[in-house]
Design a protein around this motif. Structure first.
Motif, PDB file in Angstrom:
ATOM      1  N   ASN A 115      12.966  -2.522  16.756  1.00 58.47           N
ATOM      2  CA  ASN A 115      13.684  -3.684  16.211  1.00 58.47           C
ATOM      3  C   ASN A 115      13.169  -4.065  14.833  1.00 58.47           C
ATOM      4  O   ASN A 115      13.917  -4.554  13.981  1.00 58.47           O
ATOM      5  N   GLU A 116      11.887  -3.822  14.603  1.00 56.01           N
ATOM      6  CA  GLU A 116      11.256  -4.185  13.333  1.00 56.01           C
ATOM      7  C   GLU A 116      11.445  -3.118  12.269  1.00 56.01           C
ATOM      8  O   GLU A 116      11.617  -3.418  11.078  1.00 56.01           O
ATOM      9  N   ASN A 117      11.427  -1.830  12.653  1.00 56.53           N
ATOM     10  CA  ASN A 117      11.361  -0.742  11.682  1.00 56.53           C
ATOM     11  C   ASN A 117      12.580   0.175  11.662  1.00 56.53           C
ATOM     12  O   ASN A 117      12.584   1.158  10.918  1.00 56.53           O
ATOM     13  N   SER A 174      19.196   3.754  13.905  1.00 56.50           N
ATOM     14  CA  SER A 174      18.890   4.722  12.855  1.00 56.50           C
ATOM     15  C   SER A 174      17.429   4.518  12.517  1.00 56.50           C
ATOM     16  O   SER A 174      17.038   3.444  12.042  1.00 56.50           O
ATOM     17  N   CYS A 175      16.606   5.507  12.786  1.00 55.11           N
ATOM     18  CA  CYS A 175      15.159   5.352  12.602  1.00 55.11           C
ATOM     19  C   CYS A 175      14.587   6.546  11.865  1.00 55.11           C
ATOM     20  O   CYS A 175      15.264   7.563  11.668  1.00 55.11           O
ATOM     21  N   GLN A 190      -2.421  -0.459   5.096  1.00 51.38           N
ATOM     22  CA  GLN A 190      -1.798  -1.247   6.153  1.00 51.38           C
ATOM     23  C   GLN A 190      -0.278  -1.197   6.038  1.00 51.38           C
ATOM     24  O   GLN A 190       0.432  -1.086   7.040  1.00 51.38           O
ATOM     25  N   ARG A 191       0.233  -1.272   4.793  1.00 52.32           N
ATOM     26  CA  ARG A 191       1.675  -1.201   4.594  1.00 52.32           C
ATOM     27  C   ARG A 191       2.209   0.175   4.952  1.00 52.32           C
ATOM     28  O   ARG A 191       3.289   0.313   5.532  1.00 52.32           O
ATOM     29  N   ALA A 192       1.438   1.216   4.618  1.00 54.37           N
ATOM     30  CA  ALA A 192       1.853   2.576   4.948  1.00 54.37           C
ATOM     31  C   ALA A 192       1.887   2.777   6.457  1.00 54.37           C
ATOM     32  O   ALA A 192       2.772   3.444   7.001  1.00 54.37           O
ATOM     33  N   ALA A 193       0.914   2.176   7.164  1.00 49.46           N
ATOM     34  CA  ALA A 193       0.839   2.321   8.616  1.00 49.46           C
ATOM     35  C   ALA A 193       1.998   1.620   9.315  1.00 49.46           C
ATOM     36  O   ALA A 193       2.354   1.965  10.439  1.00 49.46           O
ATOM     37  N   SER A 194       2.596   0.637   8.645  1.00 44.57           N
ATOM     38  CA  SER A 194       3.710  -0.098   9.256  1.00 44.57           C
ATOM     39  C   SER A 194       4.945   0.765   9.393  1.00 44.57           C
ATOM     40  O   SER A 194       5.825   0.465  10.199  1.00 44.57           O
ATOM     41  N   HIS A 212      18.335  -0.684   6.570  1.00 46.87           N
ATOM     42  CA  HIS A 212      16.898  -0.532   6.783  1.00 46.87           C
ATOM     43  C   HIS A 212      16.126  -1.529   5.916  1.00 46.87           C
ATOM     44  O   HIS A 212      16.436  -1.706   4.735  1.00 46.87           O
ATOM     45  N   ALA A 213      15.131  -2.141   6.494  1.00 48.73           N
ATOM     46  CA  ALA A 213      14.234  -2.992   5.716  1.00 48.73           C
ATOM     47  C   ALA A 213      13.318  -2.105   4.880  1.00 48.73           C
ATOM     48  O   ALA A 213      13.049  -0.956   5.223  1.00 48.73           O
ATOM     49  N   PHE A 214      12.844  -2.634   3.757  1.00 47.09           N
ATOM     50  CA  PHE A 214      11.896  -1.896   2.932  1.00 47.09           C
ATOM     51  C   PHE A 214      11.011  -2.868   2.166  1.00 47.09           C
ATOM     52  O   PHE A 214      11.335  -4.056   2.038  1.00 47.09           O
ATOM     53  N   LEU A 215       9.888  -2.365   1.693  1.00 50.20           N
ATOM     54  CA  LEU A 215       8.968  -3.156   0.875  1.00 50.20           C
ATOM     55  C   LEU A 215       9.275  -2.873  -0.593  1.00 50.20           C
ATOM     56  O   LEU A 215       9.292  -1.723  -1.022  1.00 50.20           O
ATOM     57  N   LEU A 216       9.529  -3.923  -1.351  1.00 47.11           N
ATOM     58  CA  LEU A 216       9.884  -3.793  -2.764  1.00 47.11           C
ATOM     59  C   LEU A 216       8.738  -4.320  -3.615  1.00 47.11           C
ATOM     60  O   LEU A 216       8.314  -5.465  -3.456  1.00 47.11           O
ATOM     61  N   SER A 217       8.212  -3.488  -4.508  1.00 41.65           N
ATOM     62  CA  SER A 217       7.096  -3.901  -5.366  1.00 41.65           C
ATOM     63  C   SER A 217       7.520  -3.938  -6.823  1.00 41.65           C
ATOM     64  O   SER A 217       8.278  -3.082  -7.291  1.00 41.65           O
TER      65      SER A 217
END
Length: 435
Positions: free
Chosen positions: A401-403, A421-422, A188-192, A253-258
């Motif tokens: 706007n989100e990605n 920038s996308c 799901q995170r990858a699909a985002s 850019h937003a990113f997911l941090l683990s």
């Protein structure tokens, strides 16, 4: 508090041996043991029957009696035969390095998944050593929770191999179900389409502190930021559970941090295998941030251990940035370019190089510079472009706007004008709107 006698053997490993022995003492302290003494031996190879030489076995026995210790701990994994032979000769419960690490993991595990992973690793390690570990298992240990109170802290030693194998099969089955849920979450995170960044590194290097600092400064929901923070403490393996948080710095850019479990010298193979599903977060990241305790004199050896473990996990080909943390604890001349910038090292930080940064996560120095480094590393997959999106496709506007990083938004007669920038693949997908 139990008193422990530590035993180390130097197989001509030099600094590697010193690092390992220092860590063994820290592991014993983490298990709430008082280190009464250390016995060392230099040998070209391990003694098959006793690990150490027969003469040294007698010395260990005499020292254990003189210090009246409760347990003798060896700085390596011992075979079932070695544990049995040593226990007979020394007359004290025998533990090895792997058992200590498993004990710490049992104490630190909080979630159901972490407890299952630790228990699977512990049972895998214990089964072939059941006879030799009989006396050691009578030690009262373990943390809270139904899983961690079994095994190492369990007084009922009559559990036979069949019962343990049945329990292991049950835990593996349950862990597989939890792993399937984690896989679904990763998909799901990858699909985002949001980039994924994973913190890796040696235990107690400051990964959790760095995650909390970035969450506090750039977290999505300021109201719940305290609830989303992870535990940070100056101790080995303070956190075991993988935590994923969205970081959304303004203008970037937003990113997911683990945050992943820390590594250590001679990390038991069974433990790596048990935590493999959790560590997949690192394997599937777009960028790895290797957090290094720069104040530790063994930081180079710790980097090598981390990279060996990543290679074992199949994550060695992922782009990496080196985050030299705790740089505020060293003198300015010990940091590249530090002395030339300022005599006060706090004033000198952060210091940024091509793929590395010297900072202090606790002091929150260098966070903005680290964000820029991450973005630069990710930039190969991004492109700047302008879209004119018709009002009928509100989903495309919401997605960008989100990605994407939106530099400009203008509402035209024919639609919404976005300069962004996308991701390159997103620019291709919305090519029909590109102007």
């Amino acid at each position: 508090m139990e008193k422990a006698l530590l035993v180390g053997m130097n197989l001509n490993n030099g600094d590697d041996y010193r690092l390992s022995l220092e860590e063994l003492e820290n592991l014993a302290n983490a298990c709430e043991m008082e280190v009464a003494g250390i016995v060392e031996q230099n040998l070209p190879e391990i003694h098959k029957a006793f690990y150490i030489g027969t003469g040294k076995v007698e010395e260990v026995r005499e020292e254990a009696e003189a210090q009246d210790v409760d347990v003798v701990v060896f700085d390596n994994s011992l075979s079932p035969m070695q544990i049995r032979n040593l226990q007979e000769k020394i007359g004290k419960p025998i533990l090895d390095r792997s058992t200590l690490i498993l004990d710490i993991f049992a104490r630190r595990a909080r979630t159901r998944e972490a407890k299952l992973q630790v228990e699977v690793a512990r049972l895998q390690y214990m089964l072939p050593r059941l006879v030799g570990l009989h006396a050691a298992l009578s030690r009262q240990g373990g943390g809270s929770g139904s899983l961690s109170n079994k095994g190492a802290g369990e007084k009922k030693l009559e559990l036979d191999r069949r019962v343990l194998e049945h329990r292991l099969a049950e835990y593996r089955r349950e862990l597989k179900e939890v792993g399937a849920q984690r896989l679904t979450q990763r998909k799901q995170r990858a699909a985002s389409g949001i980039p994924r960044v994973a913190l890796v590194g040696y235990t107690n290097a400051g990964k959790s502190t760095l995650l909390n600092a970035m969450l506090e400064l750039y977290g999505v929901d300021e109201i719940d930021v305290e609830e989303k923070k992870v535990m940070e403490k100056d101790m080995l393996f303070a956190t075991l559970d993988t935590t994923v948080r969205k970081i959304a710095p303004e203008g970037h850019h937003a990113f997911l941090l683990s945050d992943t479990v820390g590594f250590i010298h001679k990390l038991p193979h069974h433990l790596v295998e048990a935590f493999r599903s959790t560590l997949e977060e690192a394997k599937e990241a777009d960028i790895l941030l290797q957090v290094v305790d720069y104040s530790d004199s063994h930081f180079k050896e710790q980097i090598a251990v981390t990279e060996r473990t990543l290679k074992e996990l199949g994550a060695d080909g992922i782009p990496m940035l080196y985050v030299y943390n705790k740089a505020d604890k060293v003198s300015a001349e010990d940091i590249p370019g530090g002395a030339a910038v300022d005599e006060d090292i706090i004033g000198s930080l952060p210091i940024v190089m091509q793929d590395s940064i010297y900072l202090s996560a606790r002091e929150k120095t260098g966070m903005e510079e680290l964000i820029c480094l991450i973005e630069r590393k990710l930039s190969d997959g991004y492109t700047e472009c302008t879209f004119l999106i018709p009002y009928t496709d509100g989903r495309a506007v919401s997605y960008l706007n989100e990605n994407a990083v939106v530099y400009e938004t203008s509402y035209q007669e024919s639609g919404v004008l976005l300069r962004v920038s996308c991701k390159t693949e997103d620019s291709r997908y919305y090519e029909k709107y590109r102007i």
